[in-house]
Design a protein around this motif. Structure first.
Motif, PDB file in Angstrom:
ATOM      1  N   THR A  44       6.754   6.852   0.857  1.00  0.00           N
ATOM      2  CA  THR A  44       5.828   7.381  -0.138  1.00  0.00           C
ATOM      3  C   THR A  44       4.401   7.290   0.404  1.00  0.00           C
ATOM      4  O   THR A  44       4.140   6.640   1.417  1.00  0.00           O
ATOM      5  N   THR A  45       3.475   7.928  -0.309  1.00  0.00           N
ATOM      6  CA  THR A  45       2.062   7.778   0.025  1.00  0.00           C
ATOM      7  C   THR A  45       1.481   6.624  -0.771  1.00  0.00           C
ATOM      8  O   THR A  45       2.090   6.110  -1.716  1.00  0.00           O
ATOM      9  N   SER A  46       0.274   6.229  -0.412  1.00  0.00           N
ATOM     10  CA  SER A  46      -0.375   5.115  -1.099  1.00  0.00           C
ATOM     11  C   SER A  46      -0.701   5.452  -2.551  1.00  0.00           C
ATOM     12  O   SER A  46      -0.953   4.551  -3.351  1.00  0.00           O
ATOM     13  N   ARG A  47      -0.670   6.723  -2.899  1.00  0.00           N
ATOM     14  CA  ARG A  47      -0.908   7.139  -4.286  1.00  0.00           C
ATOM     15  C   ARG A  47       0.388   7.367  -5.053  1.00  0.00           C
ATOM     16  O   ARG A  47       0.378   7.845  -6.183  1.00  0.00           O
ATOM     17  N   GLY A  48       1.513   7.028  -4.410  1.00  0.00           N
ATOM     18  CA  GLY A  48       2.784   7.130  -5.118  1.00  0.00           C
ATOM     19  C   GLY A  48       3.528   8.430  -4.938  1.00  0.00           C
ATOM     20  O   GLY A  48       4.598   8.614  -5.533  1.00  0.00           O
ATOM     21  N   ARG A  49       3.003   9.358  -4.127  1.00  0.00           N
ATOM     22  CA  ARG A  49       3.706  10.630  -3.913  1.00  0.00           C
ATOM     23  C   ARG A  49       4.930  10.394  -3.032  1.00  0.00           C
ATOM     24  O   ARG A  49       4.840   9.772  -1.975  1.00  0.00           O
TER      25      ARG A  49
END
Length: 411
Positions: A88-93
């Motif tokens: 995932t990305t650090s923003r939750g994506r």
């Protein structure tokens, strides 16, 4: 020793070789174990007084597990089997979910996270400890095309037919063969093991990627969890007085699992970190001589693909095959160069991919989310399959299935 995976010595069609292995880490014990099984005379030397392994955990991919099986190492119950890797990305994506079970079905062996200390215990199970010479710092290595001598700090020396440098990043043997030194990549890892009884799914590993760093949380057996935080690094790096505060400032909120790790870490857990990432230029075959390199001494690379231990195990497999093909009266130096050439292309590809920058901004990562999970899984599986000498490994496995069983060692 329990005798679960005994190392037995047996004669082979090859002329027995006196192998001097420098380094008693995972790489050195792996190749020593394999050469002993092939009937060679092996001495392992290490500057440390014992072979206990510290540090965190390592990922054993299917190709590494296959080599361990060829070495007679029983990994049953060691560490934690992995069924999926979520990215995932650090923003939750959500970026990808690698289906590790599908990889295992295609590659024929499990994927596990195992503490380095447990892996060493399994490698040493049944290993004749009188073959290990500890507290011996090698300071001089002399080789000709047909023999070698290792000199030690105390003035003593031992002779053999070949020296195998398995002494890691700062290898003295690498200096002897004139291979170029490793260069820093500009990144480092804060990493280790922590006990997290509350982790939800112990079969799922997690990687989280941000703009200025990345992190991972991988179950390693029982309540143990391997964690890492990758950040930029330079030679003028100044270690903060309270590194846990710096990590929390950078990585808090990236995921529930990451926050759980950060809540349980203290500065004491970070005492040995950070570990700068280095990458060796992969040398061409060495000049003629009875010396070669293996593992991190040959090809230190960033931990991005978790391939360091697996590549050392593949080195062991290919070197054993090269020496097994060496008939009495053959050219030892030529066999060593054949091993180096065979490994060079595959390990160079792994090193290049492992050195790619992982950290990116959200917009740069977005295209990865458009690729189906099956495609992500297929690409990694295909890459690992291509770089693991599958044909050679399959021939070795067929030979093991038809070989006469070895009587357990009584050492």
């Amino acid at each position: 020793m329990t005798g679960r995976s005994e190392v037995s010595e047996r004669p082979t069609a090859t002329s027995p070789i006196r192998a001097l292995v420098i380094g008693a880490g995972v790489s050195g014990i792996s190749v020593a174990r394999g050469l002993l099984r092939d009937g060679h005379d092996v001495t392992v030397v290490d500057q440390r007084g014992d072979t206990r392994a510290g540090g965190g955990a390592v990922t054993i991919w299917s190709h590494g597990e296959t080599v361990l099986r060829q070495l007679g190492v029983d990994m049953d119950g060691a560490g934690q089997l992995v069924s999926s890797v979520r990215v995932t990305t650090s923003r939750g994506r959500r970026l990808a979910a690698l289906d590790v079970n599908a990889m295992v079905n295609r590659l024929g062996a499990p994927v596990r996270m195992v503490p380095r200390s447990v892996l060493m215990e399994r490698l040493l199970d049944g290993f004749p400890t009188d073959r290990i010479r500890g507290s011996s710092r090698a300071v001089k290595i002399l080789t000709t095309p047909t023999d070698a001598r290792v000199g030690f700090e105390d003035g003593s020396s031992i002779d053999g037919d070949v020296v195998i440098g398995a002494d890691g990043l700062h290898s003295i043997v690498r200096d002897v063969v004139g291979a170029p030194a490793a260069e820093p990549t500009g990144w480092c890892s804060w990493q280790g093991l922590v006990s997290l009884p509350g982790l939800a799914d112990k079969h799922v590993a997690m990687v989280v990627i941000g703009e200025r760093g990345n992190t991972g949380v991988w179950p390693a057996g029982g309540s143990d969890v391997q964690w890492w935080f990758d950040l930029p690094w330079s030679r003028d790096f100044v270690r903060p007085c309270h590194p846990i505060d710096a990590l929390r400032s950078n990585f808090s909120g990236w995921s529930e699992a990451v926050d759980l790790v950060l809540a349980n870490l203290t500065d004491e857990h970070l005492a040995g970190s950070p570990y700068p990432h280095f990458r060796h230029p992969i040398p061409r075959a060495s000049a003629p001589g009875a010396v070669t390199l293996l593992g991190d001494a040959a090809h230190t690379m960033p931990p991005t693909l978790a391939q360091g231990t697996n590549q050392a195990l593949l080195d062991t497999m290919v070197l054993r095959k090269a020496l097994a093909d060496l008939r009495r009266g053959g050219d030892l130096s030529r066999a060593l160069r054949r091993y180096e050439r065979t490994r060079r292309r595959q390990v160079a590809a792994v090193s290049r991919v492992a050195s790619l920058q992982v950290a990116h901004g959200e917009s740069a990562l977005r295209p990865a989310a458009l690729i189906p999970d099956r495609a992500h899984t297929w690409m990694l599986t295909t890459f690992l399959r291509w770089t693991s000498h599958r044909r050679m490994s399959a021939r070795i496995d067929r030979g093991l299935r038809t070989a006469t069983p070895i009587e357990p060692s009584r050492r």
